[in-house]
Design a protein around this motif. Sequence first.
Motif, PDB file in Angstrom:
ATOM      1  N   LEU A  11       0.825  -1.204   0.000  1.00 38.44           N
ATOM      2  CA  LEU A  11       0.000   0.000   0.000  1.00 38.44           C
ATOM      3  C   LEU A  11       0.862   1.258   0.000  1.00 38.44           C
ATOM      4  N   GLU A  12       1.963   1.219   0.735  1.00 40.25           N
ATOM      5  CA  GLU A  12       2.875   2.368   0.734  1.00 40.25           C
ATOM      6  C   GLU A  12       3.517   2.537  -0.639  1.00 40.25           C
ATOM      7  N   ARG A  13       3.861   1.434  -1.285  1.00 42.84           N
ATOM      8  CA  ARG A  13       4.432   1.490  -2.638  1.00 42.84           C
ATOM      9  C   ARG A  13       3.414   2.081  -3.630  1.00 42.84           C
ATOM     10  N   LEU A  14       2.141   1.695  -3.482  1.00 44.77           N
ATOM     11  CA  LEU A  14       1.088   2.254  -4.335  1.00 44.77           C
ATOM     12  C   LEU A  14       0.991   3.762  -4.113  1.00 44.77           C
ATOM     13  N   GLY A  17       3.876   5.401  -5.757  1.00 40.71           N
ATOM     14  CA  GLY A  17       3.735   5.318  -7.207  1.00 40.71           C
ATOM     15  C   GLY A  17       2.718   6.303  -7.764  1.00 40.71           C
ATOM     16  N   LEU A  18       1.673   6.550  -7.000  1.00 38.79           N
ATOM     17  CA  LEU A  18       0.655   7.520  -7.416  1.00 38.79           C
ATOM     18  C   LEU A  18       1.050   8.948  -7.053  1.00 38.79           C
ATOM     19  N   ASN A  19       2.105   9.072  -6.230  1.00 37.30           N
ATOM     20  CA  ASN A  19       2.584  10.377  -5.778  1.00 37.30           C
ATOM     21  C   ASN A  19       1.470  11.161  -5.076  1.00 37.30           C
ATOM     22  N   LEU A  20       0.782  10.480  -4.153  1.00 40.40           N
ATOM     23  CA  LEU A  20      -0.317  11.094  -3.415  1.00 40.40           C
ATOM     24  C   LEU A  20       0.033  11.194  -1.931  1.00 40.40           C
ATOM     25  N   SER A  21      -0.574  12.146  -1.274  1.00 39.97           N
ATOM     26  CA  SER A  21      -0.417  12.285   0.176  1.00 39.97           C
ATOM     27  C   SER A  21      -1.316  11.260   0.870  1.00 39.97           C
ATOM     28  N   SER A  22      -1.129  11.121   2.163  1.00 40.78           N
ATOM     29  CA  SER A  22      -1.999  10.220   2.930  1.00 40.78           C
ATOM     30  C   SER A  22      -3.444  10.686   2.864  1.00 40.78           C
TER      31      SER A  22
END
Length: 87
Positions: A11-14, A17-22
């Motif tokens: 999930l952290e890799r996703l 990869g999406l370059n999104l914040s929490s």
Amino acid sequence: MKYTPPAPEDLERLKQGLNLSSAQMADLFGVAGGRQWRKYTGGTEPREMSPHILFFAMARLELDAETIERILNRMRAAGATIELDSQ
């Protein structure tokens, strides 16, 4: 249905990869906020991602806006009130 949830590292890799914040990941997955999202990716006992939450997020990534709106309309027809872009 047989289901094994993604590991916190997946999930952290996703997220990376999406370059999104929490907070953005929380919005994508339909969870309460960045703090809630982080419960899936860390801590001593990370929460397991349920299949319906994972499916919701992946559908939002893969389906076009017209298809998403058609599904939301079906949900509304079943009695739900839902607006994805509303807080």
